[in-house]
Design an enzyme around this catalytic site. Structure first.
Site, PDB file in Angstrom:
ATOM      1  N   HIS A 157      22.232  35.523 133.118  1.00 11.41           N
ATOM      2  CA  HIS A 157      22.229  36.478 134.224  1.00 11.41           C
ATOM      3  C   HIS A 157      23.666  36.965 134.435  1.00 11.41           C
ATOM      4  CE1 HIS A 157      21.480  38.342 138.097  1.00 11.41           C
ATOM      5  NE2 HIS A 157      22.521  37.679 138.558  1.00 11.41           N
ATOM      6  N   SER A 159      25.919  39.559 137.019  1.00  8.79           N
ATOM      7  CA  SER A 159      25.981  40.414 138.207  1.00  8.79           C
ATOM      8  C   SER A 159      27.370  40.289 138.819  1.00  8.79           C
ATOM      9  CB  SER A 159      24.901  40.044 139.229  1.00  8.79           C
ATOM     10  OG  SER A 159      25.283  38.920 139.988  1.00  8.79           O
ATOM     11  N   ASP A 171      19.192  40.360 133.616  1.00 15.85           N
ATOM     12  CA  ASP A 171      18.702  39.053 133.179  1.00 15.85           C
ATOM     13  C   ASP A 171      18.242  39.183 131.731  1.00 15.85           C
ATOM     14  OD1 ASP A 171      19.007  37.943 135.739  1.00 15.85           O
ATOM     15  OD2 ASP A 171      17.031  38.660 136.349  1.00 15.85           O
TER      16      ASP A 171
END
Length: 181
Positions: A157, A159, A171
């Site tokens: 993941h 971010s 993801d």
């Protein structure tokens, strides 16, 4: 496209095979990792990683744990119909905690990692990352073969942890193949 990703993985496999004569069955040697995966939303990733020898290790009975730094480089591609850049390059550094069970020729492993990365663009297809800087989290599991090769699954993941909005993140579900030398 898929052919570009497969070509990158093939080049990495050739590099791994070229290094095979240098390989030995040590749990503590550096590693090369090849990755390929997708998000299921028209996003793909192919990449290579280099894990250094452990900075920490410990034996817990039949379990052995290690902490290794990793440098990664990958290409992400968007194949959907939304407007925006279709490709970006990602580089990063990760701390990977890994445990494996036993000392047999085939043994299971589990790993988790935290890191940071840089994206060459702040947008990929329909995803708006807002910043080039991204945090990363990784979990994985697989099998080691002869203390030298391994294959497994990894979820990653990326971010920016809401440093700036929007923070779409991405993801990825990936297969991994590694060589320890």
């Amino acid at each position: 496209s898929l052919s570009r990703h497969l070509a990158a993985l093939a080049a990495g496999a050739v590099l791994g095979l070229a290094l095979t004569p240098l390989a030995h069955a040590e749990d503590d040697g550096p590693e090369i990792i090849l990755r390929y995966g997708e998000s299921g939303q028209n996003y793909e990733r192919s990449g290579i990683g280099f894990r250094f020898s452990p900075v920490w290790s410990d034996d817990w009975g039949n379990w052995k744990a290690t902490l290794r730094p990793e440098l990664e480089l990958s290409q992400m591609h968007y194949s959907g119909s939304k407007s925006g850049p279709n490709d970006l390059t990602q580089g990063g550094a990760i701390a990977v905690f890994r445990v494996h069970y036993g000392n047999a020729g085939i043994r299971p492993y589990f790993e988790a990692g935290l890191g940071a990365g840089l994206f060459s663009q702040s947008k990929l297809g329909a995803k708006e990352f807002s910043t080039h800087f991204q945090f990363s989290e990784h979990i994985g599991a697989g099998l080691e073969f002869a203390k030298r090769w391994y294959a497994g699954y990894q979820f990653s993941h990326y971010s920016n942890a809401d440093i700036e909005l929007p923070n779409d993140g991405i993801d990825l579900h990936q297969i991994t193949v590694g060589l320890r030398f």
